[in-house]
Design a protein around this motif. Structure first.
Motif, PDB file in Angstrom:
ATOM      1  N   VAL A  37      21.590  33.948 -32.382  1.00  9.76           N
ATOM      2  CA  VAL A  37      20.319  33.516 -32.964  1.00  9.76           C
ATOM      3  C   VAL A  37      20.582  32.746 -34.255  1.00  9.76           C
ATOM      4  O   VAL A  37      21.419  33.143 -35.081  1.00  9.76           O
ATOM      5  CB  VAL A  37      19.401  34.730 -33.237  1.00  9.76           C
ATOM      6  CG1 VAL A  37      18.151  34.306 -34.003  1.00  9.76           C
ATOM      7  CG2 VAL A  37      19.021  35.395 -31.922  1.00  9.76           C
ATOM      8  N   ASN A  38      19.882  31.645 -34.452  1.00 10.26           N
ATOM      9  CA  ASN A  38      20.001  30.845 -35.672  1.00 10.26           C
ATOM     10  C   ASN A  38      19.015  31.245 -36.747  1.00 10.26           C
ATOM     11  O   ASN A  38      19.276  31.054 -37.944  1.00 10.26           O
ATOM     12  CB  ASN A  38      19.804  29.355 -35.352  1.00 10.26           C
ATOM     13  CG  ASN A  38      20.810  28.829 -34.358  1.00 10.26           C
ATOM     14  OD1 ASN A  38      20.495  28.606 -33.190  1.00 10.26           O
ATOM     15  ND2 ASN A  38      22.054  28.639 -34.813  1.00 10.26           N
ATOM     16  N   LYS A  39      17.871  31.799 -36.336  1.00 12.41           N
ATOM     17  CA  LYS A  39      16.826  32.090 -37.315  1.00 12.41           C
ATOM     18  C   LYS A  39      15.864  33.126 -36.736  1.00 12.41           C
ATOM     19  O   LYS A  39      15.553  33.093 -35.540  1.00 12.41           O
ATOM     20  CB  LYS A  39      16.074  30.808 -37.689  1.00 12.41           C
ATOM     21  CG  LYS A  39      15.243  30.904 -38.943  1.00 12.41           C
ATOM     22  CD  LYS A  39      14.570  29.580 -39.243  1.00 12.41           C
ATOM     23  CE  LYS A  39      15.516  28.595 -39.907  1.00 12.41           C
ATOM     24  NZ  LYS A  39      16.316  27.811 -39.019  1.00 12.41           N
ATOM     25  N   VAL A  40      15.403  34.058 -37.579  1.00 13.63           N
ATOM     26  CA  VAL A  40      14.409  35.054 -37.184  1.00 13.63           C
ATOM     27  C   VAL A  40      13.101  34.712 -37.886  1.00 13.63           C
ATOM     28  O   VAL A  40      13.078  34.522 -39.119  1.00 13.63           O
ATOM     29  CB  VAL A  40      14.856  36.484 -37.550  1.00 13.63           C
ATOM     30  CG1 VAL A  40      13.761  37.488 -37.210  1.00 13.63           C
ATOM     31  CG2 VAL A  40      16.135  36.839 -36.811  1.00 13.63           C
ATOM     32  N   ILE A  41      12.034  34.594 -37.133  1.00 14.76           N
ATOM     33  CA  ILE A  41      10.716  34.287 -37.695  1.00 14.76           C
ATOM     34  C   ILE A  41       9.789  35.466 -37.419  1.00 14.76           C
ATOM     35  O   ILE A  41       9.587  35.852 -36.264  1.00 14.76           O
ATOM     36  CB  ILE A  41      10.134  33.000 -37.090  1.00 14.76           C
ATOM     37  CG1 ILE A  41      11.037  31.814 -37.445  1.00 14.76           C
ATOM     38  CG2 ILE A  41       8.722  32.753 -37.596  1.00 14.76           C
ATOM     39  CD1 ILE A  41      10.554  30.498 -36.888  1.00 14.76           C
ATOM     40  N   LEU A  42       9.237  36.032 -38.493  1.00  9.87           N
ATOM     41  CA  LEU A  42       8.390  37.219 -38.384  1.00  9.87           C
ATOM     42  C   LEU A  42       7.016  36.949 -38.974  1.00  9.87           C
ATOM     43  O   LEU A  42       6.889  36.236 -39.986  1.00  9.87           O
ATOM     44  CB  LEU A  42       9.023  38.407 -39.121  1.00  9.87           C
ATOM     45  CG  LEU A  42      10.375  38.924 -38.619  1.00  9.87           C
ATOM     46  CD1 LEU A  42      10.861  40.057 -39.511  1.00  9.87           C
ATOM     47  CD2 LEU A  42      10.276  39.385 -37.176  1.00  9.87           C
ATOM     48  N   LEU A  56      14.885  44.335 -36.463  1.00  9.16           N
ATOM     49  CA  LEU A  56      15.277  42.934 -36.366  1.00  9.16           C
ATOM     50  C   LEU A  56      15.853  42.430 -37.681  1.00  9.16           C
ATOM     51  O   LEU A  56      16.873  41.738 -37.707  1.00  9.16           O
ATOM     52  CB  LEU A  56      14.070  42.076 -35.974  1.00  9.16           C
ATOM     53  CG  LEU A  56      13.824  41.835 -34.476  1.00  9.16           C
ATOM     54  CD1 LEU A  56      13.405  43.118 -33.790  1.00  9.16           C
ATOM     55  CD2 LEU A  56      12.767  40.763 -34.281  1.00  9.16           C
ATOM     56  N   ALA A  57      15.192  42.795 -38.794  1.00  5.01           N
ATOM     57  CA  ALA A  57      15.650  42.316 -40.095  1.00  5.01           C
ATOM     58  C   ALA A  57      17.016  42.896 -40.454  1.00  5.01           C
ATOM     59  O   ALA A  57      17.864  42.197 -41.031  1.00  5.01           O
ATOM     60  CB  ALA A  57      14.616  42.676 -41.159  1.00  5.01           C
ATOM     61  N   LYS A  58      17.253  44.156 -40.111  1.00  4.75           N
ATOM     62  CA  LYS A  58      18.560  44.757 -40.405  1.00  4.75           C
ATOM     63  C   LYS A  58      19.658  44.127 -39.562  1.00  4.75           C
ATOM     64  O   LYS A  58      20.767  43.868 -40.050  1.00  4.75           O
ATOM     65  CB  LYS A  58      18.499  46.266 -40.172  1.00  4.75           C
ATOM     66  CG  LYS A  58      17.840  47.041 -41.299  1.00  4.75           C
ATOM     67  CD  LYS A  58      18.042  48.535 -41.127  1.00  4.75           C
ATOM     68  CE  LYS A  58      17.583  49.281 -42.367  1.00  4.75           C
ATOM     69  NZ  LYS A  58      17.829  50.748 -42.242  1.00  4.75           N
TER      70      LYS A  58
END
Length: 486
Positions: A357-362, A382-384
């Motif tokens: 994954v390149n980026k997590v969007i929440l 997810l953030a951890k």
């Protein structure tokens, strides 16, 4: 959906219709909204914020009080009732504070307009006799150029200069303040300094016969709580306040589109984006980027509170949790139609795929003043995982979700949902022997977040307090609701 009888179930839509109706009293609208909050028929940040703003606009429109302090107190009391009905929806308190700030700003602008005419009143404007004029300052021609450059500490040289010009030393009258009594000297001329300008009564500034010591009210350009309590009857500013609340409502309606406007700055071609839950804000953000970018979206199902909508096609129905969310089925179909590849995964596969994954969007439920967020359950995992893989975590949030509340007790902000979504009652004896908890939210600390994107742009976590200070007044941070969590 409409009920079999044709009557709509209580929701934000029905409340919006009732609050606009002239046949419904303001008190009935207040009681109606309080009951809707208590029964959770209006939930999530944006619907609660919209309902609160619409109610307060109706309150201001129908208010008959002319004392601005009473209007502020009434808005505070209504806000306390609404917050007490659902204290975990911090967007309610945010809108109440914003409306109080609008009222105070309009009053201050009105006061500044009234006092701007007195900005040049730093000198005495009463008629002066020739004798008084001579005693105040000497004639310019009587002082030589040498006297103008002489230091005032060199008294001997000044005396000699005055002897040369044949004049007496000019006597400077004492500066008077509002606490100076004229019982000592009745012949003293009125002299006003810049330091005592605001201490003079407004009606006495241009009055020839005014006595500055007779009254001592202060003109404040910045109204404090104590000044507002004694403001008295003021000019009717309801139209300006209503317009300010209308601007807040427009901001709520345009926040998602404004956030989506920054999508191309943060999403690039051939990236793999991991998202969580079916948020309308995230959907618009991804669709805006899909107009010019080709990327892949990995969508976690968010069991157990959002997975039903994800598998809606299996059970034969589509269900939307609230007015602010979309079912995962609609979410995927919309993105797929835009040319985005969508991969649906269970929550247990998040850690395994995070390396790709390149980026997590929440999306977030609320952003606190220190940068911590309250998001849907599963967001912390997810953030951890993203932190461990050094993957940036981007949080999308409208300004109305930024709360000045400090999380002294984060557990008080958490909420449990229906436990039957975890274990159904069909399990029989197993249910009676255990205690089941189904948290609806996760508390994500600021250390796990890389960037916040609001309708004002992208911000680092350390900059959030500046935005909060710009949108909330210090007088309204404490709404006296510290006991609603008990």
């Amino acid at each position: 959906m409409p009920s079999p009888t044709g009557v709509l179930a209580p929701s934000l839509t029905t409340f919006t219709r009732s609050v606009r109706s002239k046949g419904v009293s303001v008190e009935s609208s207040i009681d109606n909204l309080v009951s809707l909050f208590k029964r959770r028929q209006i939930r999530d940040s944006r619907p609660c914020a919209v309902a609160t703003a619409q109610l307060l606009r109706r309150v201001v429109e129908t208010s008959k009080v002319t004392d601005i302090s009473k209007l502020i107190e009434r808005v505070r009391q209504i806000g306390q009732r609404l917050i007490s009905a659902q204290p975990r929806e911090l967007s309610i308190g945010n809108i109440v504070r914003r409306v109080l700030g609008v009222i105070r700003e309009e009053v201050e602008e009105d006061r500044e307009g009234e006092t701007s005419g007195y900005s040049d009143a730093g000198t005495d404007s009463r008629p002066q006799t020739p004798k008084e004029q001579d005693s105040r300052t000497p004639e310019p021609s009587t002082l030589s150029s040498r006297s103008l450059t002489t230091s005032p500490l060199r008294h001997g040289e000044m005396d000699s200069i005055l002897e040369e010009v044949g004049d007496e030393r000019p006597q400077r009258p004492p500066l008077l303040t509002s606490h100076t009594s004229y019982a000592v000297t009745n012949t003293a001329p009125t002299v006003t300094s810049m330091f005592s300008l605001l201490s003079y009564p407004r009606s006495n500034i241009h009055s020839p016969t005014a006595t500055p010591g007779s009254q001592s009210p202060s003109i404040h350009l910045s109204l404090s709580s104590q000044a507002l309590a004694n403001a008295g009857a003021v000019k009717d500013l309801k139209a300006e306040v209503v317009e300010g609340i209308h601007e807040i409502l427009e901001e709520l309606n345009q926040a998602d589109d404004q956030i989506a406007g920054y999508a191309l700055e943060h999403i690039h071609s051939n990236e793999v984006i991991l998202t969580h839950t079916s948020s309308l804000t995230v959907q618009k953000f991804l669709l805006k980027a899909a107009a010019k970018r080709k990327f892949t979206v990995v969508h976690a199902e968010a069991y157990p509170n959002h997975h039903e909508a994800t598998h809606a096609d299996v059970i034969g129905r589509t269900k939307s949790e609230s007015d602010d969310s979309l079912s995962s089925e609609v979410f995927q179909k919309t993105l797929t139609a835009a040319g985005i590849t969508v991969v649906l995964i269970p929550d247990s596969a998040v850690f395994a795929l995070m390396s790709r994954v390149n980026k997590v969007i929440l999306d977030t439920h609320v952003v606190l003043v220190n940068g911590d967020i309250v998001a849907a359950a599963g967001a912390k995992a997810l953030a951890k995982a993203a932190k461990l893989h050094s993957t940036p975590v981007v949080v999308l949030s409208g300004v109305y979700k930024l709360s000045p509340v400090y999380p002294f007790d984060p557990d008080a902000l958490m909420e449990d949902g229906d436990p039957s979504k975890v274990i159904t009652y069909e399990d029989g004896d197993f249910v009676d022997k255990i205690e089941i908890e189904n948290p609806l939210f996760d508390y994500v600390p600021v250390e796990l977040v890389s960037l916040y994107i609001t309708n004002l742009g992208g911000h680092a976590p350390s900059y959030l307090h500046c935005i909060i200070n710009d949108h909330y007044r210090a007088e309204d941070l404490d709404l006296d609701i510290s006991d609603v969590y008990q």
